[in-house]
Design an enzyme around this catalytic site. Structure first.
Site, PDB file in Angstrom:
ATOM      1  N   LYS A  52      64.996  58.874  54.689  1.00 17.21           N
ATOM      2  CA  LYS A  52      64.690  57.873  53.655  1.00 17.21           C
ATOM      3  C   LYS A  52      65.989  57.271  53.096  1.00 17.21           C
ATOM      4  O   LYS A  52      66.952  57.118  53.850  1.00 17.21           O
ATOM      5  CB  LYS A  52      63.818  58.509  52.566  1.00 17.21           C
ATOM      6  CG  LYS A  52      62.548  59.155  53.164  1.00 17.21           C
ATOM      7  CD  LYS A  52      61.508  59.531  52.155  1.00 17.21           C
ATOM      8  CE  LYS A  52      60.305  60.154  52.859  1.00 17.21           C
ATOM      9  NZ  LYS A  52      59.230  60.507  51.947  1.00 17.21           N
ATOM     10  N   GLU A  72      50.348  60.942  57.664  1.00 15.24           N
ATOM     11  CA  GLU A  72      50.999  61.314  56.415  1.00 15.24           C
ATOM     12  C   GLU A  72      50.097  60.945  55.244  1.00 15.24           C
ATOM     13  O   GLU A  72      50.124  59.793  54.782  1.00 15.24           O
ATOM     14  CB  GLU A  72      52.341  60.585  56.277  1.00 15.24           C
ATOM     15  CG  GLU A  72      53.327  60.899  57.385  1.00 15.24           C
ATOM     16  CD  GLU A  72      54.776  60.729  56.919  1.00 15.24           C
ATOM     17  OE1 GLU A  72      55.535  61.687  57.083  1.00 15.24           O
ATOM     18  OE2 GLU A  72      55.118  59.671  56.370  1.00 15.24           O
ATOM     19  N   SER A 100      55.254  67.016  52.606  1.00 18.01           N
ATOM     20  CA  SER A 100      55.676  68.306  52.060  1.00 18.01           C
ATOM     21  C   SER A 100      55.719  69.432  53.104  1.00 18.01           C
ATOM     22  O   SER A 100      55.352  70.571  52.802  1.00 18.01           O
ATOM     23  CB  SER A 100      54.790  68.693  50.869  1.00 18.01           C
ATOM     24  OG  SER A 100      54.868  67.706  49.850  1.00 18.01           O
ATOM     25  N   GLY A 107      56.159  64.047  49.214  1.00 13.93           N
ATOM     26  CA  GLY A 107      57.092  64.282  48.119  1.00 13.93           C
ATOM     27  C   GLY A 107      56.457  64.900  46.887  1.00 13.93           C
ATOM     28  O   GLY A 107      57.066  64.941  45.828  1.00 13.93           O
ATOM     29  N   ASN A 117      62.903  62.347  58.434  1.00 12.44           N
ATOM     30  CA  ASN A 117      63.041  61.016  57.853  1.00 12.44           C
ATOM     31  C   ASN A 117      63.915  61.154  56.604  1.00 12.44           C
ATOM     32  O   ASN A 117      63.468  61.699  55.605  1.00 12.44           O
ATOM     33  CB  ASN A 117      61.641  60.479  57.495  1.00 12.44           C
ATOM     34  CG  ASN A 117      61.693  59.170  56.739  1.00 12.44           C
ATOM     35  OD1 ASN A 117      62.746  58.557  56.597  1.00 12.44           O
ATOM     36  ND2 ASN A 117      60.542  58.736  56.241  1.00 12.44           N
ATOM     37  N   GLU A 119      55.636  54.372  52.328  1.00 12.09           N
ATOM     38  CA  GLU A 119      56.534  53.800  51.316  1.00 12.09           C
ATOM     39  C   GLU A 119      56.838  52.337  51.630  1.00 12.09           C
ATOM     40  O   GLU A 119      57.025  51.521  50.728  1.00 12.09           O
ATOM     41  CB  GLU A 119      57.823  54.642  51.219  1.00 12.09           C
ATOM     42  CG  GLU A 119      57.530  55.971  50.525  1.00 12.09           C
ATOM     43  CD  GLU A 119      58.413  57.130  50.965  1.00 12.09           C
ATOM     44  OE1 GLU A 119      59.442  56.910  51.614  1.00 12.09           O
ATOM     45  OE2 GLU A 119      58.043  58.282  50.656  1.00 12.09           O
ATOM     46  N   HIS A 172      55.656  53.326  57.553  1.00 14.38           N
ATOM     47  CA  HIS A 172      55.643  54.432  56.588  1.00 14.38           C
ATOM     48  C   HIS A 172      54.938  53.985  55.307  1.00 14.38           C
ATOM     49  O   HIS A 172      55.064  52.819  54.901  1.00 14.38           O
ATOM     50  CB  HIS A 172      57.076  54.869  56.292  1.00 14.38           C
ATOM     51  CG  HIS A 172      57.137  56.158  55.545  1.00 14.38           C
ATOM     52  ND1 HIS A 172      56.923  56.225  54.193  1.00 14.38           N
ATOM     53  CD2 HIS A 172      57.336  57.427  55.968  1.00 14.38           C
ATOM     54  CE1 HIS A 172      57.005  57.501  53.807  1.00 14.38           C
ATOM     55  NE2 HIS A 172      57.257  58.250  54.865  1.00 14.38           N
TER      56      HIS A 172
HETATM   57  P1  13P Z   1      58.160  64.829  52.210  1.00 14.67           P
HETATM   58  O1  13P Z   1      58.375  65.806  53.355  1.00 14.67           O
HETATM   59  O2  13P Z   1      59.341  64.730  51.310  1.00 14.67           O
HETATM   60  O3  13P Z   1      56.862  65.068  51.511  1.00 14.67           O
HETATM   61  O4  13P Z   1      58.062  63.374  52.898  1.00 14.67           O
HETATM   62  C1  13P Z   1      57.207  63.185  53.960  1.00 14.67           C
HETATM   63  C2  13P Z   1      57.495  61.860  54.548  1.00 14.67           C
HETATM   64  O5  13P Z   1      57.243  60.836  53.954  1.00 14.67           O
HETATM   65  C3  13P Z   1      58.139  61.824  55.879  1.00 14.67           C
HETATM   66  O6  13P Z   1      58.126  60.536  56.410  1.00 14.67           O
END
Ligand code: 13P
Length: 253
Positions: free
Chosen positions: A13, A169, A215, A175, A11, A99, A97
């Protein structure tokens, strides 16, 4: 023998211009060209999808969008429809997601509408669920996930769920560098599979792929994948670099 084919998804982002996205996709295509035992997917920003599709169309990399709107078309300024995503070359779409839920007010109900729209257009929905740190500390992880999944899949017929992918997740691991331990991931994945068994039966629950996200890195992918109910990963930060992401894809090699 695990009957579920692993899926390692990146992803991207809100990173990468069109040029950067194409460059990364080209590099990744070379690095994973010999991978046959694992499905690979990348989800660039909407703006880069059609150019990246030109790179990935003759490769073993699938293309995903990071979201969609459920309407076919109309006066919805700034939104992107399922047909638009399909016409840009996508086979998959990330939905719900954390976010999106956190910053853009998505709810379990709107996630449900998006999943239904994705299925209608033969897009593989990568349906994200996960608890916040406060929810984990209050010991309500399982009930939070149960509600997200039940509402997210509401009124969708079992036969329409054949391609569904779930991504667990935990919000506190995204992150942050704080990965869930492989045991923590396994515990939740097993719970999700057991809920799906109750709702849809054993054939479905044994076949559905449940990815872990939060992560994920080359250093922790192998131990996560060793868990019985972890069928792949949804990778954020570590998917932005082709070499690093290819190491995650090649966790077994
Ligand atoms: P990270 O791998 O940067 O922690 O992000 C995970 C994520 O949100 C994948 O959709």
């Amino acid at each position: 023998m695990d009957q579920r084919r692993p899926l390692i998804a990146g992803n991207w982002k809100m990173y990468k211009t069109c040029g950067e996205a194409v460059e990364t996709a080209q590099a990744l295509k070379q690095l994973v060209s010999d991978v046959t035992a694992v499905d690979v997917m990348i989800a660039p920003a909407f703006t880069a999808l059609s150019q990246v599709a030109e790179v990935t169309s003759d490769s073993n990399i699938q293309l995903g969008a990071q979201n969609l709107f459920w309407q076919e078309e109309g006066a919805y300024t700034g939104e992107v429809s399922p047909s638009m995503i399909v016409s840009a070359g996508c086979q998959q779409v990330i939905i719900g997601h954390s976010e999106r839920r956190q910053y853009f007010n998505e709810t379990d109900q709107t996630v449900n509408q998006r999943i239904a729209a994705a299925i209608k257009h033969d897009l593989v929905p990568v349906f994200c669920v996960g608890e916040t740190e406060a929810e984990r500390e209050s010991n309500i992880t399982f009930s939070v996930l149960d509600k997200q999944i039940t509402t997210g899949l509401q009124d969708i017929a079992l036969e329409d769920l054949a391609t569904l992918v779930i991504a667990y997740e935990p919000v506190w691991a995204i992150g942050t560098g704080k990965t869930a331990t492989s045991e923590q991931a396994q515990e939740v994945h097993q719970f999700i599979r057991s809920q799906l068994k109750e709702a849809y039966g054993a054939d479905f629950s044994e076949a559905v792929r449940i990815l872990y996200g939060g992560s994920v890195k080359p250093a922790n992918i192998a131990e996560l994948m060793a868990m019985e109910d972890v069928d792949g990963a949804l990778v954020g930060g570590a998917s932005l670099d082709a070499e690093t992401f290819s190491q995650i894809v090649r966790y077994e090699i």
